[in-house]
Design an enzyme around this catalytic site. Structure first.
Site, PDB file in Angstrom:
ATOM      1  N   CYS A  51       0.850  -1.195   0.000  1.00 45.04           N
ATOM      2  CA  CYS A  51       0.000   0.000   0.000  1.00 45.04           C
ATOM      3  C   CYS A  51       0.887   1.248   0.000  1.00 45.04           C
ATOM      4  O   CYS A  51       1.992   1.231   0.524  1.00 45.04           O
ATOM      5  CB  CYS A  51      -0.906  -0.007   1.227  1.00 45.04           C
ATOM      6  SG  CYS A  51      -2.044   1.396   1.273  1.00 45.04           S
ATOM      7  N   ASP A  53       0.489   3.754   1.712  1.00 47.65           N
ATOM      8  CA  ASP A  53       0.475   4.332   3.060  1.00 47.65           C
ATOM      9  C   ASP A  53       1.895   4.588   3.579  1.00 47.65           C
ATOM     10  O   ASP A  53       2.754   3.708   3.527  1.00 47.65           O
ATOM     11  CB  ASP A  53      -0.266   3.352   4.000  1.00 47.65           C
ATOM     12  CG  ASP A  53      -0.625   4.000   5.317  1.00 47.65           C
ATOM     13  OD1 ASP A  53       0.300   4.491   6.007  1.00 47.65           O
ATOM     14  OD2 ASP A  53      -1.814   4.026   5.661  1.00 47.65           O
ATOM     15  N   ARG A  55       3.045   4.682   6.383  1.00 50.87           N
ATOM     16  CA  ARG A  55       3.477   3.923   7.575  1.00 50.87           C
ATOM     17  C   ARG A  55       3.928   2.512   7.240  1.00 50.87           C
ATOM     18  O   ARG A  55       4.180   1.706   8.136  1.00 50.87           O
ATOM     19  CB  ARG A  55       2.322   3.885   8.582  1.00 50.87           C
ATOM     20  CG  ARG A  55       1.933   5.274   9.073  1.00 50.87           C
ATOM     21  CD  ARG A  55       0.566   5.266   9.714  1.00 50.87           C
ATOM     22  NE  ARG A  55      -0.489   4.860   8.779  1.00 50.87           N
ATOM     23  CZ  ARG A  55      -1.778   4.710   9.117  1.00 50.87           C
ATOM     24  NH1 ARG A  55      -2.148   4.933  10.353  1.00 50.87           N
ATOM     25  NH2 ARG A  55      -2.664   4.338   8.210  1.00 50.87           N
ATOM     26  N   HIS A 107      -2.107  -3.972   5.110  1.00 53.16           N
ATOM     27  CA  HIS A 107      -1.830  -3.550   6.496  1.00 53.16           C
ATOM     28  C   HIS A 107      -3.123  -3.142   7.184  1.00 53.16           C
ATOM     29  O   HIS A 107      -4.050  -2.616   6.562  1.00 53.16           O
ATOM     30  CB  HIS A 107      -0.841  -2.380   6.513  1.00 53.16           C
ATOM     31  CG  HIS A 107      -1.403  -1.104   5.937  1.00 53.16           C
ATOM     32  ND1 HIS A 107      -1.832  -0.071   6.720  1.00 53.16           N
ATOM     33  CD2 HIS A 107      -1.625  -0.711   4.666  1.00 53.16           C
ATOM     34  CE1 HIS A 107      -2.279   0.906   5.956  1.00 53.16           C
ATOM     35  NE2 HIS A 107      -2.173   0.542   4.691  1.00 53.16           N
ATOM     36  N   CYS A 110      -5.742   0.431   7.168  1.00 56.66           N
ATOM     37  CA  CYS A 110      -5.607   0.913   5.793  1.00 56.66           C
ATOM     38  C   CYS A 110      -6.785   1.831   5.414  1.00 56.66           C
ATOM     39  O   CYS A 110      -7.943   1.420   5.451  1.00 56.66           O
ATOM     40  CB  CYS A 110      -5.552  -0.285   4.843  1.00 56.66           C
ATOM     41  SG  CYS A 110      -5.324   0.192   3.106  1.00 56.66           S
TER      42      CYS A 110
END
Ligand SMILES: [Zn+2]
Length: 209
Positions: A51, A53, A55, A107, A110
């Site tokens: 992803c 993202d 993080r 994750h 998400c």
């Protein structure tokens, strides 16, 4: 060791360039021979489909160095059939870089998966998330059989999406062709827990499996 600068309210993008100078002076300088070798040729061992993202930085959470992971990231780690971008990444990975392991890593927490579940209208994101619709249908069916808490539902959906995207990957004509002639690339379904830092194995796709 990672060195995290204190988060400041007065943010400047220059911080990233300062971080780069620090990287150059320390990590790069210390392992100069390694970086020299990778500069001549990359030999990554894993294709990571993750992803976007912020993080979920694959190198950091797997303790890897530049040169070890070939990467494709998008909203909600989706393997789309109509996407020339991911198709070319997969083709380059298995055909030219000879990568033998591909991991789809979702994750928890998400935002893309939350948007899939809660609905988002009239945006590119909504169109994109349609590709993960099968995962939502599965979790909806499960929710009709037994009560799921909001968090449990979210985690299930993240996991079902990873399984679905691994199946998409296995159905790619190029991957099928490789599998017909051997057992690689091996396909892995992983999920990263942003609360604990752990990557869990959800599925490992095998030929005829
Ligand atoms: Zn995400």
């Amino acid at each position: 060791m990672l060195d995290f600068p204190a988060m400041s309210a007065r943010f400047s993008v220059a911080r990233f360039l300062e971080g780069n100078r620090r990287f150059q002076r320390t990590e790069f300088e210390r392992h100069h021979a390694y970086y020299e070798k990778t500069a001549a040729r990359q030999r990554p061992r894993l294709l990571w489909i993750g992803c976007s993202d912020s993080r979920t930085p694959e190198s950091i959470i797997t303790g890897s160095r530049p040169g070890e992971i070939f990467v494709h990231r998008n909203v909600a780690n989706i393997v789309a059939f109509n996407d020339v971008n991911i198709a070319s990444v997969i083709e380059f990975s298995v055909k030219f870089l000879k990568i033998r392991d591909i991991a789809v890593c979702g994750h928890y927490g998400c935002g893309g998966i939350r948007a899939l579940d809660e609905g988002i209208e009239d945006t590119y994101i909504a169109d994109w998330l349609l590709i993960a619709g099968g995962a939502k249908a599965k979790v909806d069916a499960l929710a009709r059989r037994r009560k799921l808490s909001r968090e449990e539902r979210h985690r299930r959906l993240v996991e079902e999406n990873v399984r679905l995207q691994v199946r998409h990957l296995a159905s790619f004509a190029l991957i099928k062709k490789f599998h017909r002639s051997g057992a690689v690339p091996r396909l892995h379904g992983w999920v990263y827990d942003i609360h604990t830092g752990e990557i869990r194995t959800l599925t490992r796709w095998r030929q005829n499996g």
